[in-house]
Design a protein around this motif. Structure first.
Motif, PDB file in Angstrom:
ATOM      1  N   HIS A   1      80.579  68.380  55.955  1.00 49.02           N
ATOM      2  CA  HIS A   1      80.246  69.334  54.889  1.00 49.02           C
ATOM      3  C   HIS A   1      81.344  69.349  53.825  1.00 49.02           C
ATOM      4  O   HIS A   1      81.061  69.388  52.623  1.00 49.02           O
ATOM      5  CB  HIS A   1      80.076  70.740  55.466  1.00 49.02           C
TER       6      HIS A   1
ATOM      7  N   GLU B   1      80.847  68.126  62.072  1.00 45.20           N
ATOM      8  CA  GLU B   1      79.865  68.697  61.145  1.00 45.20           C
ATOM      9  C   GLU B   1      80.580  69.438  60.021  1.00 45.20           C
ATOM     10  O   GLU B   1      80.207  69.307  58.846  1.00 45.20           O
ATOM     11  CB  GLU B   1      78.926  69.647  61.892  1.00 45.20           C
ATOM     12  N   ASN B   2      81.606  70.196  60.367  1.00 48.22           N
ATOM     13  CA  ASN B   2      82.394  70.887  59.340  1.00 48.22           C
ATOM     14  C   ASN B   2      83.076  69.895  58.405  1.00 48.22           C
ATOM     15  O   ASN B   2      83.118  70.094  57.184  1.00 48.22           O
ATOM     16  CB  ASN B   2      83.443  71.791  59.999  1.00 48.22           C
TER      17      ASN B   2
ATOM     18  N   GLU C   1      74.612  82.816  58.970  1.00 48.59           N
ATOM     19  CA  GLU C   1      75.284  81.778  59.753  1.00 48.59           C
ATOM     20  C   GLU C   1      75.382  80.473  58.967  1.00 48.59           C
ATOM     21  O   GLU C   1      76.381  79.757  59.052  1.00 48.59           O
ATOM     22  CB  GLU C   1      74.520  81.550  61.062  1.00 48.59           C
TER      23      GLU C   1
ATOM     24  N   GLU D   1      76.671  75.132  55.674  1.00 48.29           N
ATOM     25  CA  GLU D   1      75.428  74.399  55.438  1.00 48.29           C
ATOM     26  C   GLU D   1      74.896  74.686  54.042  1.00 48.29           C
ATOM     27  O   GLU D   1      74.270  73.832  53.417  1.00 48.29           O
ATOM     28  CB  GLU D   1      74.395  74.784  56.505  1.00 48.29           C
TER      29      GLU D   1
ATOM     30  N   ASP E   1      81.045  69.809  66.680  1.00 48.65           N
ATOM     31  CA  ASP E   1      81.327  71.014  65.899  1.00 48.65           C
ATOM     32  C   ASP E   1      82.340  70.729  64.797  1.00 48.65           C
ATOM     33  O   ASP E   1      82.155  71.123  63.639  1.00 48.65           O
ATOM     34  CB  ASP E   1      81.837  72.115  66.826  1.00 48.65           C
TER      35      ASP E   1
ATOM     36  N   LYS F   1      78.879  78.580  58.193  1.00 51.75           N
ATOM     37  CA  LYS F   1      79.099  77.220  58.696  1.00 51.75           C
ATOM     38  C   LYS F   1      79.250  76.183  57.578  1.00 51.75           C
ATOM     39  O   LYS F   1      79.650  75.055  57.834  1.00 51.75           O
ATOM     40  CB  LYS F   1      77.953  76.804  59.614  1.00 51.75           C
TER      41      LYS F   1
ATOM     42  N   LYS G   1      83.930  86.785  57.032  1.00 52.44           N
ATOM     43  CA  LYS G   1      83.844  85.464  56.418  1.00 52.44           C
ATOM     44  C   LYS G   1      82.892  85.409  55.227  1.00 52.44           C
ATOM     45  O   LYS G   1      82.718  84.346  54.636  1.00 52.44           O
ATOM     46  CB  LYS G   1      83.416  84.428  57.462  1.00 52.44           C
TER      47      LYS G   1
END
Length: 301
Positions: free
Chosen positions: A73, A69-70, A134, A140, A66, A138, A155
């Motif tokens: 990005h 991945e952030n 989402e 993406e 988790d 996140k 957010k």
């Protein structure tokens, strides 16, 4: 800890198989295994549980995935920002969209934008309403067109570009096909063709019917707007669809009818993250969208 190790780890976690991950990464399996081993040794924990040729994440591996991945990005965004700051008019825009804006709204906006910035590239990501929200949260993607526009998200920042009516789509053989308009209550005994549960356009239709004291009989479901229209065209039921989806695209053997009661509408707009800056090229397109639809609304008025 190296970026290559992190990217190898993420791909293995997605594939749950080292060989398939190596194939996707276009590297040798031994190279992937070695990098994962080195990463685990450096961290001092097992990130995967080995089960023959398959692997699955440990509990700490899930936490690590988790966070990483952030992080990836962010790194990718920084690399693109540096590239785009040298020339924002030649960057890439990553934008998400649902099927209900795919046939007219998005192509029209992109076509007009490319007349001004012909070298900008687009990477388009289709998804459902909640998937796209989402994805922006996140990281993406940084932008998505949606209808209706969520306006009270912690957010997400939503900007309404325009509002539109929902229209009734009927088979041409329907008893009300010759009417100028209809009251939604006139369809209470019909079979409805709707999106599956948890799709926002389904909720709009059901809420409108409940206002009049009935719940629609849903006989068929489709996951995109073309499937919905196709089922209606085949005479399998009626539906409520955004008017914009029928511009130059009314299916054969169907008729479109305005609904006079109740007034069923949706907003259409764009969402961006509140906690991240848009990339320079994305900022160009974001501002363009707001100005483009403002001018279009003024022209139509």
């Amino acid at each position: 800890m190296e970026l290559k190790q992190i990217k190898y780890f993420i791909e293995v976690a997605k594939q749950e198989h080292v060989t398939r991950a190596a194939d996707t990464l276009h590297v040798a399996q031994s190279a992937v295994s070695r990098q994962i081993f080195n990463l685990e040794a450096e961290l001092g924990v097992d990130l995967f549980i080995r089960e023959g040729r398959n692997v699955r994440l440990t509990s700490i591996g899930k936490v690590f995935l988790d966070r990483m991945e952030n992080a990836v990005h962010v790194i990718d965004d920084v690399a693109q920002i540096i590239e785009e700051y040298t020339d924002p008019e030649m960057g890439t825009i990553h934008i998400g969209f649902p099927s209900s804006v795919a046939s007219y709204i998005l192509p029209t906006a992109i076509s007009a934008f490319r007349e001004i910035y012909p070298d900008v590239k687009f990477q388009l990501n289709q998804g459902s309403y909640y998937e796209l929200k989402e994805a922006v949260i996140k990281g993406e993607i940084n932008m998505a067109l949606l209808g209706p526009v969520p306006m009270k998200e912690k957010k997400l920042e939503g900007t309404i570009l325009f509002s539109e009516n929902m229209a009734a789509l009927l088979p041409a053989s329907h008893p009300l096909a010759g009417s100028d308009s209809l009251h939604l209550n006139q369809l209470r005994d019909d079979s409805f063709v709707l999106f599956p549960e948890d799709f926002v356009l389904r909720n709009i239709t059901i809420d409108a019917c409940k206002q009049l004291g009935f719940e629609p009989n849903v006989s068929f479901e489709g996951k995109d707007i073309d499937a919905i229209k196709g089922l209606v065209s085949a005479g399998l039921g009626v539906s409520l669809v955004p008017e914009i989806t029928l511009v130059d695209n009314l299916p054969r053997a169907t008729v479109k009818k305005p609904i006079t009661q109740p007034n069923v509408t949706r907003t259409v707009g764009v969402i961006v993250p509140k906690d991240r800056q848009l990339l320079p090229t994305e900022k160009l397109f974001y501002q363009f969208l707001k100005e483009f639809f403002m001018r279009l609304e003024q022209f139509q008025s």
